[in-house]
Scaffold this active site. Structure first.
Site, PDB file in Angstrom:
ATOM      1  N   TYR A   1     -14.180  11.507 -19.899  1.00 48.44           N
ATOM      2  CA  TYR A   1     -14.553  10.103 -19.766  1.00 48.44           C
ATOM      3  C   TYR A   1     -15.779  10.038 -18.845  1.00 48.44           C
ATOM      4  O   TYR A   1     -15.837  10.753 -17.830  1.00 48.44           O
ATOM      5  CB  TYR A   1     -13.364   9.345 -19.167  1.00 48.44           C
ATOM      6  CG  TYR A   1     -13.710   7.966 -18.718  1.00 48.44           C
ATOM      7  CD1 TYR A   1     -13.960   6.960 -19.651  1.00 48.44           C
ATOM      8  CD2 TYR A   1     -13.808   7.655 -17.367  1.00 48.44           C
ATOM      9  CE1 TYR A   1     -14.290   5.680 -19.243  1.00 48.44           C
ATOM     10  CE2 TYR A   1     -14.129   6.380 -16.947  1.00 48.44           C
ATOM     11  CZ  TYR A   1     -14.381   5.400 -17.885  1.00 48.44           C
ATOM     12  OH  TYR A   1     -14.711   4.147 -17.468  1.00 48.44           O
TER      13      TYR A   1
ATOM     14  N   ARG B   1       0.819  -1.225   0.000  1.00 47.09           N
ATOM     15  CA  ARG B   1       0.000   0.000   0.000  1.00 47.09           C
ATOM     16  C   ARG B   1       0.854   1.278   0.000  1.00 47.09           C
ATOM     17  O   ARG B   1       0.351   2.366  -0.237  1.00 47.09           O
ATOM     18  CB  ARG B   1      -0.987  -0.003   1.179  1.00 47.09           C
ATOM     19  CG  ARG B   1      -1.947   1.182   1.161  1.00 47.09           C
ATOM     20  CD  ARG B   1      -3.138   1.011   2.099  1.00 47.09           C
ATOM     21  NE  ARG B   1      -2.778   0.611   3.447  1.00 47.09           N
ATOM     22  CZ  ARG B   1      -2.210   1.403   4.360  1.00 47.09           C
ATOM     23  NH1 ARG B   1      -1.942   2.664   4.065  1.00 47.09           N
ATOM     24  NH2 ARG B   1      -1.902   0.954   5.552  1.00 47.09           N
TER      25      ARG B   1
ATOM     26  N   ASP C   1      -5.868  13.513 -18.628  1.00 52.21           N
ATOM     27  CA  ASP C   1      -6.134  12.093 -18.821  1.00 52.21           C
ATOM     28  C   ASP C   1      -5.594  11.747 -20.207  1.00 52.21           C
ATOM     29  O   ASP C   1      -6.161  12.137 -21.221  1.00 52.21           O
ATOM     30  CB  ASP C   1      -7.645  11.843 -18.714  1.00 52.21           C
ATOM     31  CG  ASP C   1      -7.999  10.367 -18.843  1.00 52.21           C
ATOM     32  OD1 ASP C   1      -7.221   9.624 -19.477  1.00 52.21           O
ATOM     33  OD2 ASP C   1      -9.058   9.970 -18.326  1.00 52.21           O
TER      34      ASP C   1
ATOM     35  N   LYS D   1      -6.454   0.213 -20.452  1.00 56.13           N
ATOM     36  CA  LYS D   1      -6.610   0.343 -21.898  1.00 56.13           C
ATOM     37  C   LYS D   1      -5.300  -0.017 -22.618  1.00 56.13           C
ATOM     38  O   LYS D   1      -4.895  -1.153 -22.607  1.00 56.13           O
ATOM     39  CB  LYS D   1      -7.098   1.764 -22.227  1.00 56.13           C
ATOM     40  CG  LYS D   1      -8.220   2.266 -21.303  1.00 56.13           C
ATOM     41  CD  LYS D   1      -9.469   1.408 -21.341  1.00 56.13           C
ATOM     42  CE  LYS D   1     -10.425   1.680 -20.178  1.00 56.13           C
ATOM     43  NZ  LYS D   1     -10.893   3.034 -20.016  1.00 56.13           N
TER      44      LYS D   1
HETATM   45  C1  LIG Z   1     -11.426   3.722 -18.942  1.00 54.16           C
HETATM   46  C2  LIG Z   1     -11.072   5.124 -18.774  1.00 54.16           C
HETATM   47  C3  LIG Z   1     -10.935   5.709 -17.513  1.00 54.16           C
HETATM   48  C4  LIG Z   1     -11.223   4.953 -16.239  1.00 54.16           C
HETATM   49  O1  LIG Z   1     -10.346   3.915 -16.059  1.00 54.16           O
HETATM   50  P1  LIG Z   1     -10.694   2.563 -15.261  1.00 54.16           P
HETATM   51  O2  LIG Z   1      -9.458   1.773 -15.417  1.00 54.16           O
HETATM   52  O3  LIG Z   1     -11.919   1.976 -15.897  1.00 54.16           O
HETATM   53  O4  LIG Z   1     -10.980   2.960 -13.857  1.00 54.16           O
HETATM   54  C5  LIG Z   1     -10.548   7.029 -17.432  1.00 54.16           C
HETATM   55  N1  LIG Z   1     -10.335   7.752 -18.539  1.00 54.16           N
HETATM   56  C6  LIG Z   1     -10.468   7.246 -19.774  1.00 54.16           C
HETATM   57  C7  LIG Z   1     -10.217   8.112 -20.959  1.00 54.16           C
HETATM   58  C8  LIG Z   1     -10.836   5.923 -19.945  1.00 54.16           C
HETATM   59  O5  LIG Z   1     -10.982   5.425 -21.177  1.00 54.16           O
END
Ligand SMILES: *Cc1c(COP(=O)(O)O)cnc(C)c1O
Length: 377
Positions: free
Chosen positions: A101, A47, A173, A198
């Site tokens: 998102y 952690r 992001d 992703k």
């Molecule tokens: C999937 C996604 C998230 C969230 O991520 P998780 O791994 O599902 O928590 C945030 N931003 C974008 C652009 C995403 O495609």
């Protein structure tokens, strides 16, 4: 002699990966221990984001995003929300880009006010909108480019400049681009966030999130992150380290396939519009060209017929939420990411029943073209 800096492709294979010092094995062993000898300078504990498998991924991601350090979380949302809560406090205001998102959008709308944090959402395609939204108590600016699902482009240098003038922290992001296609820290952004679920994972089989930034920002975020407890476990980190070694191979193939498909879709008579930042007619093309190394593996398009029927006729390209895997997947945003929006909100966002979002995989492009052509005709 001055050391030649390593190419990111080389860093994706080698940075952070220390291998196995005991037996000379090529890969970092899996260290699942949750208890370590405390008689060392640094007490190891999963952690605390400091165990060997965590450090391997953090080292690789910091190298790929050109930051000082990184933290690896159990999900993208854990990385995003922990960072926001670490950097904001009651009484603060934050400026967010409107096209976020879905999960981030929902979290901002439903959580921040409860902690006494206010916010403004702005159209990210015009940098001056961020400037106009800044208030006396604004602390940070949050962007996402290319955005989901219309692949809108935010000018990162321009937003970073405005934010710096007001001494605000900028967060991005960077999930859709991946570190292969865009390195926001080089453009003046302070904190880079990824849903590692992703492209970073890349095989549709794990969840994680990553934050990369300067040591100062990482230290701040880490303090809260240790309290919130959202670290990625050893096995996930071990898999992510493995995934990152082929990040360039995968994403470059996905980039090439997506560019090819976008061009092909543009000329198809059953398609009314294609959204891809690599197309010259895309409104954000010039900025994308300036700030991205490549245009990415996501392509969205409006079909003239019934989008549902197109999806059900595809054989190779599979219907799925999420994105970034080596297998091509497709979904209809009105049924997935944007299902909670009212028809008016969807219309304002430019998202219709006819829109499909394709996450292009690493297959042979011709096979994807063949599948789409059959489904469309
Ligand atoms: C999937 C996604 C998230 C969230 O991520 P998780 O791994 O599902 O928590 C945030 N931003 C974008 C652009 C995403 O495609």
């Amino acid at each position: 002699m001055k050391k030649k800096p390593l190419h990111p492709r080389t860093l994706s294979v080698h940075a952070g990966s220390e291998g196995d010092s005991q037996f000379g094995g090529m890969v970092t062993p899996l260290f699942p221990a949750a208890a370590y000898d405390y008689r060392k300078d640094d007490i190891l504990y999963p952690r605390y984001f400091n165990t060997p498998n965590h450090r391997a991924v953090a080292g690789k991601m910091a190298a790929l995003e050109k930051g000082d350090d990184a933290l690896v979380f159990s999900s993208g949302m854990a990385a995003i929300f922990t960072s926001l809560m670490a950097l904001l406090r009651a009484g603060d205001h934050a400026v967010f880009q409107q096209d976020l998102y879905g999960g981030t959008h929902h979290a901002v709308l439903n959580e921040l006010n409860r902690y006494g944090i206010t916010y403004t959402l702005v159209d990210g395609t015009r940098p001056e909108n961020f400037g106009k939204a800044i208030q006396k108590n604004t602390r940070l600016v949050y962007v996402e480019t290319p955005s989901n699902p219309l692949l809108k482009i935010t000018d990162l240098k321009a937003v970073a400049k405005i934010a710096r003038q007001h001494k605000l922290i900028t967060l991005i992001d960077n999930t859709f681009a991946s570190p292969v296609n865009q390195n926001p820290l080089e453009l003046g952004i302070d904190v880079v966030l990824h849903s590692g679920t992703k492209y970073i994972g890349g095989h549709s089989d794990l969840m994680c999130g990553v934050v990369v930034a300067s040591q100062q920002h990482i230290d701040t975020i880490k303090q809260s992150a240790i309290h919130f407890g959202g670290h990625a476990d050893a096995y996930t980190c071990w898999l992510v380290e493995r995934s990152l070694k082929t990040l360039f191979l995968r994403v470059q193939q996905q980039n090439e396939n997506a560019a090819y498909l976008a061009e092909w879709l543009k000329h198809h008579k059953k398609i009314s519009r294609v959204y891809y930042p690599g197309l010259r007619e895309h409104p954000g093309h010039a900025i994308a060209k300036a700030q991205m190394h490549h245009f990415g593996g996501m392509v969205s398009f409006d079909v003239k017929g019934n989008a549902d029927r197109v999806v059900s006729r595809l054989e190779l390209i599979r219907p799925a939420v999420s994105l970034g895997g080596v297998e091509s997947t497709i979904n209809q945003p009105v049924k997935t990411s944007h299902r909670r929006l009212t028809p008016e909100e969807r219309k304002a966002a430019g998202i219709t029943e006819k829109l499909l979002r394709l996450s292009v995989g690493a297959e042979q492009a011709d096979d994807l073209v063949h599948d789409l052509n059959r489904a469309l005709s």
